[in-house]
Scaffold this active site. Structure first.
Site: not given
Ligand code: UD1
Ligand code: CA
Length: 463
Positions: A11, A16, A79, A155, A228, A333, A387, A423
């Protein structure tokens, strides 16, 4: 063995990280951290996995999908508070709950299993996974009593200098007796430097209740690193890369330089395939046996058959068959499908096209929105003009056709079976099968042209 449940803490915002992306969604080895954690938990036998979400809740849900349950932690108060949110789902159950942080992506199912077994063997109410860290900065320190039993976790921000010197760290992974967990959590306060409800405070509470608290030290600190910030993220990436590459090598893949090879977590590679340096393979990619991949190649979300070579090229979201030679410097692609025994050579771009067995586009081509049959030769510089500025159109080249060099195939257009295109042609109409189509101005040779214009110039100058 009692019933097992798991809680994943996911959560937090991850301040950081300094990122728009929520911390647990940052990828390591191409896969979000929290997904690694959940995938590993799935390997140990648990009844259900409950994920605590808050920051980026919807995004985390989208990532993990319906295989786990969710509870929302509206405010991130620590926590301990996070685990408390699972009470409605887990509070009444008898059994063992494994808690893992969503920011420890390298933790393995073997280590979780080891922890669970230790917890059960010791008949403990709390067992925490610890590790020896060369540099424990930032982690909670495991404070032990003189007899070696665990006293508490402090901690980093709350630790005295003496406590900071301790190198045994809390990895953030624990097993709890479920009933004790929720009873103890009710007693956890936020009386600390960060003003948070700390989950590890459950340890001291359990000790006060004379319950057994055990510790299981993993020999591999690296596996337990918590991410972190981005420095730790890059460390995790290096470790994950090492682990993934090692697994492929053990499975019979040759990786010439593992340090220069980046393979995402769920990629599959067959035996005797050789990967050269500078190769990046990501997404849901599967590569067959005896292929040669790289150097300097990128393959993403693609299926590659056996004995295929991809050199200095890019392949995205495509399917490639057996004994195909791609590159150097080709770009396949998305939504392309290449059959077997195909050659796609230098500076060829293929987009959303199907090429059937035995066909070749060896040099300098653009093949877009095309269906190329079997044994077709697309000469150097063959271009599909797909295109018209508004829409894309289909080019069909049927089996055995031969497209001469530098031809434009203006779509929609079909070149029939075994037909020839001379060609330099610009083909705007269908070419029937077995025909030869020449669509260019006829050649005109003007004999003696050079001396004629020289005479003209001399006359002008009055010579
Ligand atoms: C935590 C431990 C620390 C341990 C380290 C291991 C605590 C108080 N500290 O510190 O002892 O050494 O992990 O990596 O537990 N989270 C929530 N809700 C919250 C707060 C956090 O879901 O209110 C989640 C975060 O998303 C994260 C995990 O819990 O995935 C750990 O939180 P974090 O803030 O990273 O804890 P650390 O300071 O690393
Ligand atoms: Ca952390």
């Amino acid at each position: 063995m009692s019933k097992r449940y798991a809680v994943v803490l996911a959560a937090g915002k991850g301040t950081r990280m300094k990122s728009r992306l929520y911390k647990v969604l940052h990828p390591v080895g191409g896969k979000p951290m929290v997904q690694h954690v959940v995938d590993q938990i799935k390997e140990v036998d648990v009844e259900r996995i409950v994920t605590v979400i808050g920051h980026g809740a919807e995004k985390v849900k989208d990532q993990l999908g319906p295989e786990v349950d969710y509870v929302l932690q509206e405010e991130q108060l620590g926590t301990g508070h996070a685990v408390m949110q699972t009470e409605d789902l887990l509070g009444d159950l008898e059994g063992t709950t494994l808690v893992v942080c969503g920011d420890t992506p390298l933790i393995s199912s073997e280590t979780m299993e080891g922890l669970l077994c230790h917890h059960e063997k010791e008949n403990a109410k709390v067992t925490l996974l610890t590790a020896h860290a060369e540099d424990p900065t930032g982690y909670g320190r495991v404070i032990r009593n003189e007899d070696g039993t665990v006293s508490k976790v402090v901690e980093h921000k709350d630790a005295s200098l003496q406590e900071q010197a301790v190198q045994e760290i809390n990895t953030g992974t624990y097993c709890f007796d479920n009933k004790l967990l929720f009873a103890a959590l009710k007693q956890v306060t936020n009386d600390n430097v960060q003003g948070e409800y700390y989950l590890p405070d459950v340890i001291e509470i359990a000790k006060d209740l004379n319950e057994t608290v055990a510790a299981y030290q993993t020999p591999t600190f690296e596996e337990t690193i918590g991410i972190n910030d981005r420095v730790a993220l890059s460390q995790a990436e290096i470790l994950m890369k090492k682990r993934i590459n090692r697994q492929h090598m053990k499975n019979g893949v040759t990786i010439i330089d593992p340090q220069q090879t980046y393979i995402a977590s769920d990629v599959q590679i067959g035996q005797d395939t050789v990967i050269y340096p500078g190769t990046v393979i990501t997404g849901e990619t599967k590569i067959g046996e005896e292929c040669i991949i790289g150097p300097n190649t990128e393959i993403k979300d693609s299926q590659i058959g056996n004995e295929t070579t991809v050199k200095q090229s890019v392949v995205h979201d495509s399917e490639v068959g057996d004994q195909v030679a791609i590159g150097p410097f080709a770009h396949i692609r998305p939504q392309s499908n290449l059959g077997n025994n195909i050659k796609v050579g230098n500076f060829v771009e293929i987009k959303k096209s199907k090429m059937d067995d035995g066909s070749k586009a060896s040099h300098l081509s653009y093949i877009g929105d095309a269906e190329i049959g079997k044994d077709v030769n697309l000469g150097c510089g063959s271009i599909t003009v797909n295109y018209d500025g508004k829409n894309k159109h289909l080019t069909k080249v049927e089996d055995g056709a031969f497209i001469g060099c530098n031809s434009n195939l203006v779509a929609p257009v079909t070149v029939g079976k075994n037909a020839y295109v001379a060609a330099g042609s610009t083909i705007t109409e269908d070419v029937p099968g077995e025909a030869l189509s020449i669509a260019r101005a006829r050649q005109l040779n003007k004999e003696g042209y050079v001396s004629k214009i020289q005479d003209k110039q001399n006359n002008l100058r009055g010579e």
